[in-house]
Design a protein around this motif. Structure first.
Motif, PDB file in Angstrom:
ATOM      1  N   TYR A 183      46.148  47.930  28.287  1.00  0.00           N
ATOM      2  CA  TYR A 183      46.490  46.647  28.528  1.00  0.00           C
ATOM      3  C   TYR A 183      46.985  45.708  27.637  1.00  0.00           C
ATOM      4  N   LYS A 211      45.232  38.289  34.502  1.00  0.00           N
ATOM      5  CA  LYS A 211      44.891  38.665  33.203  1.00  0.00           C
ATOM      6  C   LYS A 211      43.990  39.922  32.785  1.00  0.00           C
ATOM      7  N   PRO A 212      44.522  41.110  33.604  1.00  0.00           N
ATOM      8  CA  PRO A 212      43.560  42.159  33.461  1.00  0.00           C
ATOM      9  C   PRO A 212      43.424  42.734  32.015  1.00  0.00           C
ATOM     10  N   ARG A 218      38.670  41.090  34.198  1.00  0.00           N
ATOM     11  CA  ARG A 218      39.917  40.154  34.313  1.00  0.00           C
ATOM     12  C   ARG A 218      39.546  39.021  33.329  1.00  0.00           C
ATOM     13  N   THR A 245      38.172  34.740  37.384  1.00  0.00           N
ATOM     14  CA  THR A 245      38.551  36.027  37.810  1.00  0.00           C
ATOM     15  C   THR A 245      37.355  36.790  37.735  1.00  0.00           C
ATOM     16  N   TYR A 296      37.524  43.706  38.898  1.00  0.00           N
ATOM     17  CA  TYR A 296      38.175  44.335  39.659  1.00  0.00           C
ATOM     18  C   TYR A 296      37.717  45.878  39.962  1.00  0.00           C
TER      19      TYR A 296
END
Length: 340
Positions: free
Chosen positions: A175, A206-207, A226, A231, A234
Motif C-alpha cells: 500500500y 485510502k486502502p 481502509r 470506510t 473490504y
C-alpha cells in the motif's frame, strides 16, 4: 520468559446467572490471556507463527507508537506457548523498523517483511520495504535487506505489509499512502527479495493493511483495512491470475487485521474494534459476502490491536498488544475455537 500477570477470567463466572445461563462466549471459549513481553517502553504490532514445532512471535520495541526513538524488532520463541525467550533482536542505525510479519519460505526458513521508515525528528521522510530471514533451524536471524519492487510502481511510501506463500510464490499487497488517494498493488515473489507486479487493486477509501488467504481451488481472499472517513473494511475474492476482483464491504472498520479459516471451515477475523468509547481487540466471524459477527472482546484498551492467530490441535493461539494495564505490552490468548 516466564508468564506474567495471567488472566483466568474467573470474574466472568460471577456474571453467570443463578439459573445457570451463560450468555458470555468468553467464559466458554477463553482458556487464558497472559502478558508475555513488556521489556521495552512500548511493545506493539505482533505476528505469530508455528515453525519447527515452536511458536515464534515478532513485534516492534520502541519508545512509543510513532518515534521518538527508532523502533527495533524483537522475536521471542516458545515450545509450549507458556514460557518465552528472546530469539533475536534486530536494529538498523537511523531506521525505524515497524510491523514485522512472519512467513515460512518454500526452502524452510522464517522470513519477515517489515517497514523501514526514516524520520527527521518527528517528520516522516520516506519508507523502504525490508525483509530478513532466519536459518533453517530458526536459531539465527540475519540483517534486514531492502526489497526490490517493480520500478514502475515504486514510491517514497511503499509498505509491503504481509506475505502469504502459495504454490511456490509469496503474495503480498503493497500500500502506498499519499496526500490524495492511496495506491494498492498486488505483488509476488519467489525468493522474498525480488517482486513482480500481479495487478493493481482498485479499492478506494485510502486502502492500507491487507492480509491474503487462499482457498483449495487457488482462489485468493484479501482482507483490506481502509483509512478514509467512514470506510469499513473490504473483503475481496479473485481467481488466478488475480487480475479481476469482486469486493464486498464489511460491516466494521478494520485495524491491523488478520484472518484464517478454522478447521471446520469458518473464517475468523481478529482486528481492532473502533465502535466503543475505547479501542478494543476483538474476534469476529466473517464471510466473503461481507457479513460479520463479533464473538469475543479480549482484555484490551487504548493503544491496541495487530493480532495474529495460529491453530494447534484444538486451541487457537492469538497474539496482540494492548495498553489497558497502563504499559503497552504483548499478550497471548488461548481459546477453544470449537466453542466459538
Amino acid at each position: 520468559m516466564k508468564r506474567m500477570n495471567p488472566f483466568s477470567f474467573i470474574f466472568l463466572c460471577l456474571l453467570t446467572s443463578a439459573a445457570g445461563q451463560n450468555p458470555y462466549p468468553e467464559q466458554k471459549a477463553i482458556i487464558s490471556v497472559e502478558r508475555i513481553w513488556d521489556r521495552a517502553e512500548h511493545n506493539a504490532f505482533t505476528d505469530l507463527i508455528l515453525f519447527n514445532g515452536k511458536f515464534y512471535c515478532a513485534f516492534r520495541e520502541g519508545s512509543g507508537h510513532i518515534p521518538g526513538l527508532n523502533g527495533t524488532i524483537r522475536i521471542i520463541a516458545s515450545e509450549d506457548g507458556q514460557n518465552w525467550y528472546s530469539a533475536a533482536h534486530l536494529a538498523e542505525q537511523g531506521v525505524d523498523l515497524r510491523d514485522p510479519k512472519l512467513s515460512i519460505t518454500p526452502d524452510g526458513r522464517l522470513m519477515a517483511v517489515i517497514a523501514g521508515s526514516i524520520y527527521e525528528g518527528k517528520q516522516f521522510m520516506r519508507r523502504d520495504p525490508l525483509v530478513f530471514f532466519s536459518d533453517q533451524e530458526g536459531k539465527r536471524f540475519f540483517s534486514p535487506q531492502k526489497i526490490e519492487l517493480p520500478p514502475a510502481i515504486v514510491t517514497e511510501t511503499d509498505w509491503l505489509w504481509r506475505v502469504t506463500w502459495q504454490a511456490g510464490y509469496g503474495y503480498g499487497v503493497v500500500y502506498q499512502p499519499t496526500d490524495n488517494e492511496w495506491g494498492l498493488q498486488l505483488v509476488r515473489t519467489k525468493n522474498g527479495l525480488e517482486y513482480e507486479l500481479v495487478s493493481t487493486l482498485n479499492v478506494y477509501g485510502k486502502p492500507s493493511e491487507a492480509t491474503l488467504r487462499f482457498l483449495s481451488d487457488q482462489s485468493m481472499l484479501a482482507l483490506v483495512r481502509r483509512d478514509g472517513e467512514n470506510t469499513p473494511g473490504y473483503i475481496g475474492h479473485s481467481k488466478p491470475p488475480y487480475d479481476s476482483w469482486t469486493w464486498n464491504s464489511l460491516e466494521v472498520k478494520l485495524g491491523g487485521p488478520d484472518f484464517l479459516r478454522l478447521p471446520d471451515g469458518r473464517w475468523l477475523c481478529a482486528t481492532r474494534d473502533y465502535t466503543g468509547e475505547d479501542y478494543k481487540t476483538i474476534l469476529a466471524f466473517i464471510n466473503p459476502e461481507g457479513k460479520s459477527n463479533k464473538v469475543i472482546t479480549l482484555p484490551s484498551g487504548g493503544d491496541t490491536s495487530y493480532p495474529s492467530m495460529v491453530v494447534r490441535d484444538d486451541i487457537l493461539y492469538l497474539s496482540y498488544y494492548s495498553g489497558h494495564e497502563g504499559k503497552v505490552a504483548i499478550y497471548l490468548a488461548k481459546i477453544w475455537w470449537e466453542r466459538l
